[in-house]
Design an enzyme around this catalytic site. Structure first.
Site, PDB file in Angstrom:
ATOM      1  N   MET A  30       0.846  -1.201   0.000  1.00  0.00           N
ATOM      2  CA  MET A  30       0.000   0.000   0.000  1.00  0.00           C
ATOM      3  C   MET A  30       0.881   1.250   0.000  1.00  0.00           C
ATOM      4  O   MET A  30       0.415   2.352   0.268  1.00  0.00           O
ATOM      5  CB  MET A  30      -0.939  -0.005   1.202  1.00  0.00           C
ATOM      6  CG  MET A  30      -1.893  -1.209   1.176  1.00  0.00           C
ATOM      7  SD  MET A  30      -3.414  -0.965   2.093  1.00  0.00           S
ATOM      8  CE  MET A  30      -2.787  -0.760   3.746  1.00  0.00           C
ATOM      9  N   GLY A  31       2.163   1.064  -0.298  1.00  0.00           N
ATOM     10  CA  GLY A  31       3.053   2.214  -0.429  1.00  0.00           C
ATOM     11  C   GLY A  31       3.552   2.762   0.894  1.00  0.00           C
ATOM     12  O   GLY A  31       3.455   2.107   1.927  1.00  0.00           O
ATOM     13  N   LEU A  33       6.731   3.250   1.461  1.00  0.00           N
ATOM     14  CA  LEU A  33       7.661   2.128   1.613  1.00  0.00           C
ATOM     15  C   LEU A  33       8.672   2.348   2.732  1.00  0.00           C
ATOM     16  O   LEU A  33       9.194   3.444   2.912  1.00  0.00           O
ATOM     17  CB  LEU A  33       8.421   1.888   0.304  1.00  0.00           C
ATOM     18  CG  LEU A  33       7.582   1.536  -0.925  1.00  0.00           C
ATOM     19  CD1 LEU A  33       8.512   1.153  -2.083  1.00  0.00           C
ATOM     20  CD2 LEU A  33       6.593   0.414  -0.644  1.00  0.00           C
ATOM     21  N   HIS A  34       8.923   1.269   3.469  1.00  0.00           N
ATOM     22  CA  HIS A  34       9.918   1.284   4.545  1.00  0.00           C
ATOM     23  C   HIS A  34      10.793   0.036   4.415  1.00  0.00           C
ATOM     24  O   HIS A  34      10.636  -0.745   3.459  1.00  0.00           O
ATOM     25  CB  HIS A  34       9.218   1.365   5.910  1.00  0.00           C
ATOM     26  CG  HIS A  34       8.140   0.321   6.105  1.00  0.00           C
ATOM     27  ND1 HIS A  34       8.393  -1.035   6.089  1.00  0.00           N
ATOM     28  CD2 HIS A  34       6.790   0.428   6.294  1.00  0.00           C
ATOM     29  CE1 HIS A  34       7.263  -1.704   6.292  1.00  0.00           C
ATOM     30  NE2 HIS A  34       6.266  -0.834   6.405  1.00  0.00           N
ATOM     31  N   HIS A  37       9.088  -3.346   3.556  1.00  0.00           N
ATOM     32  CA  HIS A  37       8.776  -3.515   2.134  1.00  0.00           C
ATOM     33  C   HIS A  37      10.056  -3.819   1.339  1.00  0.00           C
ATOM     34  O   HIS A  37      10.047  -4.655   0.436  1.00  0.00           O
ATOM     35  CB  HIS A  37       8.161  -2.232   1.569  1.00  0.00           C
ATOM     36  CG  HIS A  37       6.848  -1.834   2.185  1.00  0.00           C
ATOM     37  ND1 HIS A  37       6.720  -0.699   2.940  1.00  0.00           N
ATOM     38  CD2 HIS A  37       5.619  -2.408   2.130  1.00  0.00           C
ATOM     39  CE1 HIS A  37       5.455  -0.580   3.330  1.00  0.00           C
ATOM     40  NE2 HIS A  37       4.768  -1.599   2.855  1.00  0.00           N
ATOM     41  N   GLN A  61     -10.579  -2.671   1.992  1.00  0.00           N
ATOM     42  CA  GLN A  61     -10.118  -3.404   3.170  1.00  0.00           C
ATOM     43  C   GLN A  61     -10.125  -2.530   4.427  1.00  0.00           C
ATOM     44  O   GLN A  61      -9.724  -2.969   5.493  1.00  0.00           O
ATOM     45  CB  GLN A  61      -8.737  -4.016   2.933  1.00  0.00           C
ATOM     46  CG  GLN A  61      -7.574  -3.041   2.914  1.00  0.00           C
ATOM     47  CD  GLN A  61      -6.272  -3.740   2.557  1.00  0.00           C
ATOM     48  OE1 GLN A  61      -6.087  -4.251   1.453  1.00  0.00           O
ATOM     49  NE2 GLN A  61      -5.355  -3.787   3.508  1.00  0.00           N
ATOM     50  N   GLN A 153      -2.918 -12.288   7.647  1.00  0.00           N
ATOM     51  CA  GLN A 153      -3.073 -12.006   6.213  1.00  0.00           C
ATOM     52  C   GLN A 153      -2.370 -13.081   5.379  1.00  0.00           C
ATOM     53  O   GLN A 153      -2.905 -13.580   4.386  1.00  0.00           O
ATOM     54  CB  GLN A 153      -2.489 -10.625   5.913  1.00  0.00           C
ATOM     55  CG  GLN A 153      -2.357 -10.297   4.447  1.00  0.00           C
ATOM     56  CD  GLN A 153      -1.984  -8.839   4.234  1.00  0.00           C
ATOM     57  OE1 GLN A 153      -2.833  -7.967   4.311  1.00  0.00           O
ATOM     58  NE2 GLN A 153      -0.712  -8.580   3.994  1.00  0.00           N
TER      59      GLN A 153
HETATM   60  P1  AMP Z   1       1.431  -2.781   3.540  1.00  0.00           P
HETATM   61  O1  AMP Z   1       1.992  -1.794   2.571  1.00  0.00           O
HETATM   62  O2  AMP Z   1       1.461  -2.309   4.956  1.00  0.00           O
HETATM   63  O3  AMP Z   1       0.114  -3.346   3.102  1.00  0.00           O
HETATM   64  O4  AMP Z   1       2.433  -3.994   3.526  1.00  0.00           O
HETATM   65  C1  AMP Z   1       2.792  -4.632   2.331  1.00  0.00           C
HETATM   66  C2  AMP Z   1       3.515  -5.899   2.651  1.00  0.00           C
HETATM   67  O5  AMP Z   1       4.663  -5.609   3.438  1.00  0.00           O
HETATM   68  C3  AMP Z   1       2.676  -6.895   3.459  1.00  0.00           C
HETATM   69  O6  AMP Z   1       2.916  -8.212   2.971  1.00  0.00           O
HETATM   70  C4  AMP Z   1       3.198  -6.716   4.849  1.00  0.00           C
HETATM   71  O7  AMP Z   1       3.073  -7.880   5.650  1.00  0.00           O
HETATM   72  C5  AMP Z   1       4.672  -6.440   4.587  1.00  0.00           C
HETATM   73  N1  AMP Z   1       5.281  -5.751   5.713  1.00  0.00           N
HETATM   74  C6  AMP Z   1       4.831  -4.627   6.326  1.00  0.00           C
HETATM   75  N2  AMP Z   1       5.639  -4.305   7.362  1.00  0.00           N
HETATM   76  C7  AMP Z   1       6.607  -5.252   7.402  1.00  0.00           C
HETATM   77  C8  AMP Z   1       7.736  -5.486   8.245  1.00  0.00           C
HETATM   78  N3  AMP Z   1       8.036  -4.681   9.251  1.00  0.00           N
HETATM   79  N4  AMP Z   1       8.505  -6.576   7.996  1.00  0.00           N
HETATM   80  C9  AMP Z   1       8.214  -7.406   6.975  1.00  0.00           C
HETATM   81  N5  AMP Z   1       7.167  -7.238   6.145  1.00  0.00           N
HETATM   82  C10 AMP Z   1       6.376  -6.178   6.353  1.00  0.00           C
END
Ligand code: AMP
Length: 282
Positions: A30-31, A33-34, A37, A61, A153
């Protein structure tokens, strides 16, 4: 790096890659990015000849009282990071492209979507599985990568892929954390400095659970009580749930007599944070 907003164009590119015999890896995001991601993208780069990242804040969602409108966004920064991570194509549709007028289908996993976050976020996982099923049909991946941070998820998506014979390898990546242990999340940007200090209580709670189980505590209710007290001793915290459950079925366990998942959802200020860890019986 291609930046594609149209479903048809993304499908054509993916089909071309498939005809060329390339393995396609997909990282849905969902962008904003950290490092979490970026770790998924690193794994995706390894697993695929072609790496697709989707960037889409999926409205269906989010519940009506949730943070869809104020969800953090930084498209330019995200595209720059994706390019540096070796992404071949970013699929970045508009809401209208994904859900045009008249859209009326849902992909819904029943059982494993019911517990944990499924209880406090009705409709959330149906929104996730619907968008992920769509993303799979649009980007045609052989492999898709998800974070264990969103453990339920991952379980729900694995179930969907198995039930619907999607023939996509679903890969889970361990949670990436800040130096002090806080699970990295786009939603951490909601935290004030004081709330950020309290947010560490989730990881502390998980560590406490691990330590208690390692010392032989097998009663989940005692461990949950200890976690609750620890978290609530930090200001700004409000517990949504603490669960000690079977890591596959996600149903609460009565005795810790095998590896179990400890899953937490805690509000810290206006951020709803989740984290999880495995504990082992002793
Ligand atoms: P989101 O952008 O928050 O929907 O996350 C996208 C993907 O990144 C999902 O599969 C999350 O589980 C994964 N994700 C988010 N935060 C972390 C993290 N700290 N470590 C590993 N994967 C992550």
């Amino acid at each position: 790096m291609e930046v594609i907003e149209k479903i048809g164009l993304m499908q054509e590119l993916a089909e071309q890659w498939r005809r060329d015999g390339d393995i396609i890896a997909l990282v849905p995001t969902m962008g904003f990015l950290h490092q979490g991601h970026l770790e998924l993208l690193r794994v995706g780069r390894e697993k695929g000849d072609r790496l697709v990242m989707s960037l889409f804040v999926n409205p269906i969602q989010f519940g009506p009282q949730e943070d869809y409108e104020r969800y953090p966004r930084d498209t330019e920064g995200d595209l720059w990071k994706a390019r540096s991570a070796g992404v071949d194509a970013v699929f970045m549709p508009t809401v209208e492209e994904m859900y045009p007028e008249g859209f009326q289908s849902t992909v819904k996993v029943e059982e494993v979507a019911r517990y944990l976050c499924g209880r406090s976020r009705p409709g959330h996982f149906a929104g996730v599985t619907t968008v992920v099923a769509k993303l799979f049909h649009i980007t045609r991946p052989h492999v898709a990568i998800f974070g264990e941070k969103d453990y339920q998820q991952l379980v729900v998506i694995r179930q969907m892929a198995r039930d619907l014979s999607m023939a996509i390898d679903i890969i889970g990546v361990p949670t990436v954390r800040e130096r002090d242990g806080l699970a990295i999340s786009s939603r951490n940007s909601y935290l004030s400095p004081e709330e950020r200090a309290s947010a560490i209580s989730l990881k502390k709670g998980l560590d406490l659970a691990k330590a208690m189980a390692a010392e032989g505590e097998r009663d989940p209710s005692k461990i949950k009580k200890a976690i609750r007290e620890l978290i609530l001793s930090h200001p700004f915290t409000e517990i949504d749930y603490i669960s000690i459950c079977d890591p596959e079925e996600l149903t609460d366990v009565e005795v810790i007599d095998r590896p179990c998942l400890v899953a937490l959802a805690v509000r810290v200020g206006r951020a709803r944070l989740i984290d999880n860890a495995m504990v082992r019986e002793n």
